[in-house]
Design a protein around this motif. Structure first.
Motif, PDB file in Angstrom:
ATOM      1  N   HIS A 104     -17.569 104.533  27.769  1.00 28.39           N
ATOM      2  CA  HIS A 104     -18.148 104.822  26.458  1.00 28.39           C
ATOM      3  C   HIS A 104     -17.175 104.358  25.380  1.00 28.39           C
ATOM      4  O   HIS A 104     -15.960 104.364  25.601  1.00 28.39           O
ATOM      5  CB  HIS A 104     -18.383 106.324  26.284  1.00 28.39           C
ATOM      6  N   PRO A 105     -17.663 104.004  24.186  1.00 28.80           N
ATOM      7  CA  PRO A 105     -16.722 103.747  23.091  1.00 28.80           C
ATOM      8  C   PRO A 105     -15.835 104.976  22.871  1.00 28.80           C
ATOM      9  O   PRO A 105     -16.258 106.101  23.131  1.00 28.80           O
ATOM     10  CB  PRO A 105     -17.642 103.528  21.886  1.00 28.80           C
ATOM     11  N   SER A 106     -14.630 104.728  22.410  1.00 27.31           N
ATOM     12  CA  SER A 106     -13.669 105.818  22.199  1.00 27.31           C
ATOM     13  C   SER A 106     -14.260 106.926  21.345  1.00 27.31           C
ATOM     14  O   SER A 106     -14.682 106.672  20.214  1.00 27.31           O
ATOM     15  CB  SER A 106     -12.440 105.294  21.457  1.00 27.31           C
ATOM     16  N   PRO A 107     -14.285 108.151  21.829  1.00 26.06           N
ATOM     17  CA  PRO A 107     -14.761 109.238  20.962  1.00 26.06           C
ATOM     18  C   PRO A 107     -13.736 109.539  19.860  1.00 26.06           C
ATOM     19  O   PRO A 107     -12.534 109.449  20.088  1.00 26.06           O
ATOM     20  CB  PRO A 107     -14.910 110.427  21.919  1.00 26.06           C
ATOM     21  N   ARG A 141     -13.517 122.802  17.261  1.00 25.41           N
ATOM     22  CA  ARG A 141     -13.001 123.195  18.588  1.00 25.41           C
ATOM     23  C   ARG A 141     -13.994 122.826  19.677  1.00 25.41           C
ATOM     24  O   ARG A 141     -14.294 123.613  20.576  1.00 25.41           O
ATOM     25  CB  ARG A 141     -12.683 124.695  18.592  1.00 25.41           C
ATOM     26  N   ARG A 142     -14.533 121.602  19.546  1.00 25.68           N
ATOM     27  CA  ARG A 142     -15.555 121.169  20.486  1.00 25.68           C
ATOM     28  C   ARG A 142     -14.939 120.524  21.722  1.00 25.68           C
ATOM     29  O   ARG A 142     -13.782 120.107  21.702  1.00 25.68           O
ATOM     30  CB  ARG A 142     -16.485 120.181  19.794  1.00 25.68           C
ATOM     31  N   THR A 143     -15.744 120.410  22.734  1.00 23.29           N
ATOM     32  CA  THR A 143     -15.271 120.018  24.053  1.00 23.29           C
ATOM     33  C   THR A 143     -16.145 118.921  24.659  1.00 23.29           C
ATOM     34  O   THR A 143     -17.362 118.974  24.532  1.00 23.29           O
ATOM     35  CB  THR A 143     -15.308 121.266  24.961  1.00 23.29           C
ATOM     36  N   ILE A 144     -15.484 117.970  25.311  1.00 23.56           N
ATOM     37  CA  ILE A 144     -16.179 117.018  26.191  1.00 23.56           C
ATOM     38  C   ILE A 144     -15.659 117.277  27.598  1.00 23.56           C
ATOM     39  O   ILE A 144     -14.447 117.308  27.812  1.00 23.56           O
ATOM     40  CB  ILE A 144     -15.881 115.556  25.799  1.00 23.56           C
ATOM     41  N   ALA A 193      -4.661 107.463  13.707  1.00 23.32           N
ATOM     42  CA  ALA A 193      -5.339 106.640  12.694  1.00 23.32           C
ATOM     43  C   ALA A 193      -6.339 105.709  13.373  1.00 23.32           C
ATOM     44  O   ALA A 193      -7.449 105.505  12.888  1.00 23.32           O
ATOM     45  CB  ALA A 193      -4.303 105.854  11.901  1.00 23.32           C
ATOM     46  N   GLU A 194      -5.938 105.128  14.507  1.00 21.84           N
ATOM     47  CA  GLU A 194      -6.867 104.366  15.346  1.00 21.84           C
ATOM     48  C   GLU A 194      -7.202 105.236  16.542  1.00 21.84           C
ATOM     49  O   GLU A 194      -6.346 105.986  16.997  1.00 21.84           O
ATOM     50  CB  GLU A 194      -6.207 103.070  15.839  1.00 21.84           C
ATOM     51  N   PRO A 195      -8.446 105.141  17.068  1.00 16.22           N
ATOM     52  CA  PRO A 195      -8.797 106.038  18.185  1.00 16.22           C
ATOM     53  C   PRO A 195      -7.968 105.778  19.446  1.00 16.22           C
ATOM     54  O   PRO A 195      -7.451 104.686  19.644  1.00 16.22           O
ATOM     55  CB  PRO A 195     -10.274 105.728  18.441  1.00 16.22           C
ATOM     56  N   HIS A 196      -7.877 106.796  20.276  1.00 18.48           N
ATOM     57  CA  HIS A 196      -7.296 106.621  21.605  1.00 18.48           C
ATOM     58  C   HIS A 196      -8.168 105.643  22.395  1.00 18.48           C
ATOM     59  O   HIS A 196      -9.368 105.565  22.161  1.00 18.48           O
ATOM     60  CB  HIS A 196      -7.272 107.959  22.358  1.00 18.48           C
ATOM     61  N   PRO A 197      -7.587 104.917  23.355  1.00 16.54           N
ATOM     62  CA  PRO A 197      -8.449 104.122  24.241  1.00 16.54           C
ATOM     63  C   PRO A 197      -9.497 105.033  24.896  1.00 16.54           C
ATOM     64  O   PRO A 197      -9.238 106.217  25.112  1.00 16.54           O
ATOM     65  CB  PRO A 197      -7.468 103.578  25.277  1.00 16.54           C
ATOM     66  N   ALA A 249     -25.185 104.719  30.735  1.00 16.61           N
ATOM     67  CA  ALA A 249     -24.867 103.498  29.982  1.00 16.61           C
ATOM     68  C   ALA A 249     -23.904 103.873  28.860  1.00 16.61           C
ATOM     69  O   ALA A 249     -23.996 104.969  28.299  1.00 16.61           O
ATOM     70  CB  ALA A 249     -26.140 102.893  29.417  1.00 16.61           C
ATOM     71  N   PRO A 250     -22.983 102.969  28.520  1.00 18.06           N
ATOM     72  CA  PRO A 250     -22.017 103.296  27.453  1.00 18.06           C
ATOM     73  C   PRO A 250     -22.740 103.538  26.127  1.00 18.06           C
ATOM     74  O   PRO A 250     -23.639 102.783  25.759  1.00 18.06           O
ATOM     75  CB  PRO A 250     -21.143 102.032  27.357  1.00 18.06           C
ATOM     76  N   HIS A 251     -22.368 104.591  25.442  1.00 20.20           N
ATOM     77  CA  HIS A 251     -22.958 104.880  24.130  1.00 20.20           C
ATOM     78  C   HIS A 251     -21.965 105.722  23.333  1.00 20.20           C
ATOM     79  O   HIS A 251     -21.104 106.384  23.903  1.00 20.20           O
ATOM     80  CB  HIS A 251     -24.304 105.604  24.271  1.00 20.20           C
ATOM     81  N   SER A 252     -22.123 105.714  22.012  1.00 21.04           N
ATOM     82  CA  SER A 252     -21.220 106.489  21.162  1.00 21.04           C
ATOM     83  C   SER A 252     -21.444 107.974  21.396  1.00 21.04           C
ATOM     84  O   SER A 252     -22.565 108.481  21.278  1.00 21.04           O
ATOM     85  CB  SER A 252     -21.457 106.174  19.688  1.00 21.04           C
ATOM     86  N   LEU A 253     -20.373 108.685  21.704  1.00 22.38           N
ATOM     87  CA  LEU A 253     -20.484 110.128  21.930  1.00 22.38           C
ATOM     88  C   LEU A 253     -20.394 110.906  20.618  1.00 22.38           C
ATOM     89  O   LEU A 253     -20.745 112.091  20.566  1.00 22.38           O
ATOM     90  CB  LEU A 253     -19.371 110.593  22.881  1.00 22.38           C
ATOM     91  N   ASP A 254     -19.925 110.248  19.558  1.00 18.79           N
ATOM     92  CA  ASP A 254     -19.612 110.962  18.315  1.00 18.79           C
ATOM     93  C   ASP A 254     -20.787 111.725  17.699  1.00 18.79           C
ATOM     94  O   ASP A 254     -20.630 112.895  17.314  1.00 18.79           O
ATOM     95  CB  ASP A 254     -19.004 110.013  17.295  1.00 18.79           C
ATOM     96  N   PRO A 255     -21.974 111.106  17.552  1.00 19.53           N
ATOM     97  CA  PRO A 255     -23.067 111.869  16.932  1.00 19.53           C
ATOM     98  C   PRO A 255     -23.467 113.083  17.781  1.00 19.53           C
ATOM     99  O   PRO A 255     -23.958 114.077  17.249  1.00 19.53           O
ATOM    100  CB  PRO A 255     -24.223 110.863  16.868  1.00 19.53           C
ATOM    101  N   LEU A 256     -23.252 112.986  19.082  1.00 16.58           N
ATOM    102  CA  LEU A 256     -23.591 114.102  19.969  1.00 16.58           C
ATOM    103  C   LEU A 256     -22.530 115.196  19.862  1.00 16.58           C
ATOM    104  O   LEU A 256     -22.859 116.389  19.818  1.00 16.58           O
ATOM    105  CB  LEU A 256     -23.744 113.606  21.403  1.00 16.58           C
ATOM    106  N   VAL A 257     -21.270 114.800  19.798  1.00 14.61           N
ATOM    107  CA  VAL A 257     -20.211 115.797  19.595  1.00 14.61           C
ATOM    108  C   VAL A 257     -20.447 116.523  18.270  1.00 14.61           C
ATOM    109  O   VAL A 257     -20.333 117.751  18.185  1.00 14.61           O
ATOM    110  CB  VAL A 257     -18.815 115.133  19.622  1.00 14.61           C
ATOM    111  N   ALA A 258     -20.820 115.761  17.246  1.00 13.34           N
ATOM    112  CA  ALA A 258     -21.071 116.374  15.937  1.00 13.34           C
ATOM    113  C   ALA A 258     -22.266 117.320  15.979  1.00 13.34           C
ATOM    114  O   ALA A 258     -22.383 118.229  15.146  1.00 13.34           O
ATOM    115  CB  ALA A 258     -21.302 115.294  14.884  1.00 13.34           C
ATOM    116  N   ALA A 259     -23.148 117.130  16.948  1.00 15.52           N
ATOM    117  CA  ALA A 259     -24.323 118.011  17.078  1.00 15.52           C
ATOM    118  C   ALA A 259     -23.970 119.348  17.726  1.00 15.52           C
ATOM    119  O   ALA A 259     -24.774 120.286  17.700  1.00 15.52           O
ATOM    120  CB  ALA A 259     -25.421 117.312  17.882  1.00 15.52           C
TER     121      ALA A 259
END
Lengths: 346, 346
Positions: free
Chosen positions: A276-279, A288-291, B273-277, A249-259
Motif C-alpha cells: 500500500h502507499p505509505s500511510p 490514537r488510531r491503529t492499523i 516530514a516525508e512518510p516512512h517507507p 490491491a494497493p490503495h491509500s489507507l489514509d482516508p480509511l484511517v481518518a474514518a
C-alpha cells in the motif's frame, strides 16, 4: 502405506490445472478420513499455485475450504464419527506446545503450523496436498464440526473467508454498539458484512464499484460508501470503531484511517502483491488510531465461528463448479467476476 | 485590557528569533498568571516557527514546556495559589464538552483543543503565544502542579516530551512484565527510557548511533541494539510487547514490526516530514501486530505523569540556555547535537 486420492493439480506455475493422483496417509489412531464433497476457491490458491509466494514443488494441490463426510476414524478419535459432515480449513496441524498453540491460537504457532497446503507433510514427507481432491486424512483436533442446518457447499468458504473475518471482528470486540466498516466486497468482504451484521453492528461497506451498492445492501449492509467519492469519504471522518479492510490491491489507507474514531482500529486481512502507499502518521497520532493485521483464526475460534453461523443461518454466497472448471474460475477471480466464492463440487 | 510580556519571537520563516513584546490577557476569574522561569525547546517549535506545518502569522512565539511561578490567581481559582511552582504543556484550553474532553482526553478534543502556541486565542483573538516568554495567563484547569522534589528546569520537558511518552506506555499497559523497545534516543526517547524503566519494564533501546550505546545504558536501558546491524535486528524477532518509536525521520518500520510479539504494538510519536517507507502487511498479519499513533496526553494524565515523576525522581537531561541562545539551540537540535533537551532560562 499410503492410499491415494484423485486431485486437481498444477504441474507448473504457468500450466493449467489438471487431474492427478496424490498419496494420502493411512488413518492413524487420532486421524479422521474425509471424503471431500466441496472445496471453496480462495485467492491464496491462485497465488500459491502460480508460485507468486515463492517457488513451490510441483505438482501442487491447493484448497483449504474443505467440507466432506467422515469415512473412517482412528482408534483414539472421540470428536468425530463416520458419517459426520465436517470441515477442514487452512491448518492441519501445529506444534501444540508454543504459547500461541497453548492459547488456542494455532494460526500464530511460533514454530510454524502445518498448512493444509503449502505445508510439509509430517507423516508422508513432501508437501501437504489441499482440498482440490477426493479425500483427505486429518488429525481430529484440526477437523471442525459443521452445523446440520447449514448448506454444506455454501459452508465451505467459512473455513477460510469466514474465520479470517470473524476472528478480527471478535478480537477487537465488535458488537451491537459498534460502527463497522468493511472495505471491499469480495469473498472476504461479503462474509465480513454478514458476520458483523449478525453481531449487531451498524455496517458500512466501502467499495470502488457502483455496481456493488445494491449487492452490499442485499447482504445486510446498512450503508454503502463509494470510496472513489472524496466528498463521501470526508463525510465518514471519525465515525468508525472498527474497519475490516479485505482489499488485496494497493490503495491509500489514509482516508480509511481518518474514518476511524479515536482509538479505532483498521485491520488488514488482504495482502497486496505491491505494498500500500505509505500511510500518513498524522491521522494515526491525532486520534490514537491503529492499523493492525490478522491471520485466519485458531481451531477453537473456527468452531465457534461455525457454531455462530449455524445459530444465525449464515453461509457464503457461492457459485458451484465442477473440477474441470477450476482454470476458468481462477481466471474469473482475477477479474473479480464472482459473487462471491467459487466452490468446487468434487 | 491586556497586559504585555516580553517574548522571543520569529518574525518570518527564515529570520532569526529575537525580542518582541506580546499581549497577555488580564487575569479572569478562573485564570492563573504565571511568571515563566523555564521553557523547554521541542522539535515542534522549530517546525512551527519555520512554517513547515503550514503558513502561520508572524511574529510567532513557540514553547510548550513551561515551568513558572504563580503570580496571581482569579477569584474562582481553587487549584493553584500565588507562589506555587506550576507547569503548562501543549494545551491551554479545549471544548470541554466533546466525548474526548469528557473522558479527560483533551488532547483528542473533537472540536479542536487550543494549543499553547499555534492555537487561536479565545480571549484576545489572534494567535496564542507560547512559552518563549516572560509570562503567561492560563485557565487553572490547564495548569499542572509540579512536585516539590523535582528540579524546575529539568521538569519543563516533562510537559511535552514526558507526557508524549508516558501516555502510550500507560495506555498500552506497560508494566513490570513488559519487554519494551524505545526507538531513538533524543528528547522523547530518553524520557521514554526513564519512564519505562520506572514502570518496571525490561527496556531495549534501538539506535543508529554507536555513540549512544553507553548513554542509553546510563539512562537505565537494559540493552541497546544498533538498528543498522541486520543480524542484531533479526535476533530481536517477536521479543517485544511494546515499542515506542520516537524517530521523526523516515525509516523502515518492518524490522521493528517483526520485533513485536504476537499482539504487540508499535506506537509512533514522531511525525516525519516525508512518510516512512510503506510498511509490509505480512508481518502485521502474521502475529496480529499493530502500528498505532499517540498524541501527548490529557491534563489529568499529565498531572499523573508529573506525580509519577515526583515519586520516582525523574526529570529530563537538559542543557540550559539563555533566551539569546535560542537560534543556536535550534541549529544544534537540527544536528541532533543535544543531550537531550534545551531549556531556556527566561
Amino acid at each position: 502405506m499410503p492410499t491415494t486420492a484423485s486431485a486437481m493439480a498444477a504441474f507448473a506455475a504457468d500450466q493449467p490445472i489438471g487431474p492427478h493422483t496424490i498419496p494420502r496417509r493411512d488413518v492413524g489412531p487420532t486421524d479422521v478420513a474425509i471424503e471431500i464433497q466441496f472445496c471453496g476457491i480462495c485467492h491464496s490458491d491462485i497465488h500459491f499455485l502460480r508460485g507468486e509466494w515463492g517457488p513451490i514443488p510441483y505438482p501442487a494441490v491447493a484448497g483449504h475450504e474443505i467440507i466432506g463426510r467422515v469415512t473412517a476414524v482412528g482408534s483414539d478419535v472421540s470428536k468425530h464419527k463416520v458419517g459426520d459432515t465436517v470441515g477442514v480449513g487452512c491448518l492441519v496441524d501445529s506444534c501444540r506446545t508454543c504459547p500461541s498453540c497453548q492459547e488456542d491460537l494455532e494460526n500464530y504457532c511460533t514454530t510454524g503450523s502445518t498448512g493444509t497446503y503449502m505445508g510439509e507433510d509430517k507423516h508422508l514427507g513432501g508437501p501437504t496436498y489441499g482440498g482440490y481432491s477426493s479425500a483427505i486424512v486429518v488429525d481430529e483436533d484440526f477437523v471442525l464440526r459443521v452445523p446440520a442446518n447449514l448448506d454444506p457447499a455454501a459452508t465451505a468458504p467459512l473455513l477460510c473467508a469466514g474465520i479470517t473475518t470473524y476472528s478480527p471482528l471478535r478480537h477487537w470486540g465488535v458488537g451491537k454498539d459498534s460502527v463497522v466498516g468493511v472495505v471491499g466486497l469480495g469473498g472476504l468482504g461479503h462474509m465480513g458484512v454478514k458476520l458483523a451484521v449478525a453481531m449487531g453492528a451498524h455496517v458500512v461497506v466501502f467499495t470502488t464499484s457502483p455496481s456493488k451498492v445494491e449487492d452490499a445492501k442485499a447482504l445486510g449492509a446498512h450503508e454503502v460508501v463509494l470510496s472513489t467519492n472524496e466528498e463521501a469519504m470526508n463525510a465518514q471522518a471519525a465515525r468508525f470503531d472498527f474497519i475490516l479492510n479485505t482489499v488485496a490491491a494497493p490503495h491509500s489507507l489514509d482516508p480509511l484511517v481518518a474514518a476511524l474514531k479515536r482509538d479505532g482500529t483498521m485491520v488488514l486481512v488482504g495482502v497486496p502483491a505491491e505494498p500500500h502507499p505509505s500511510p500518513s502518521v498524522m491521522p494515526l497520532i491525532f486520534g490514537r488510531r491503529t492499523i493492525a493485521g490478522s491471520l485466519i483464526g485458531g481451531i477453537k475460534e473456527t468452531q465457534e465461528m461455525l457454531d455462530f453461523c449455524g445459530e444465525h443461518g449464515i453461509t457464503a454466497q457461492i457459485e458451484k463448479i465442477k473440477p474441470d472448471g477450476i482454470n476458468e474460475a481462477h481466471e474469473r477471480m482475477l477479474k473479480s467476476d464472482v459473487k462471491y466464492r467459487f466452490v468446487i463440487e468434487m
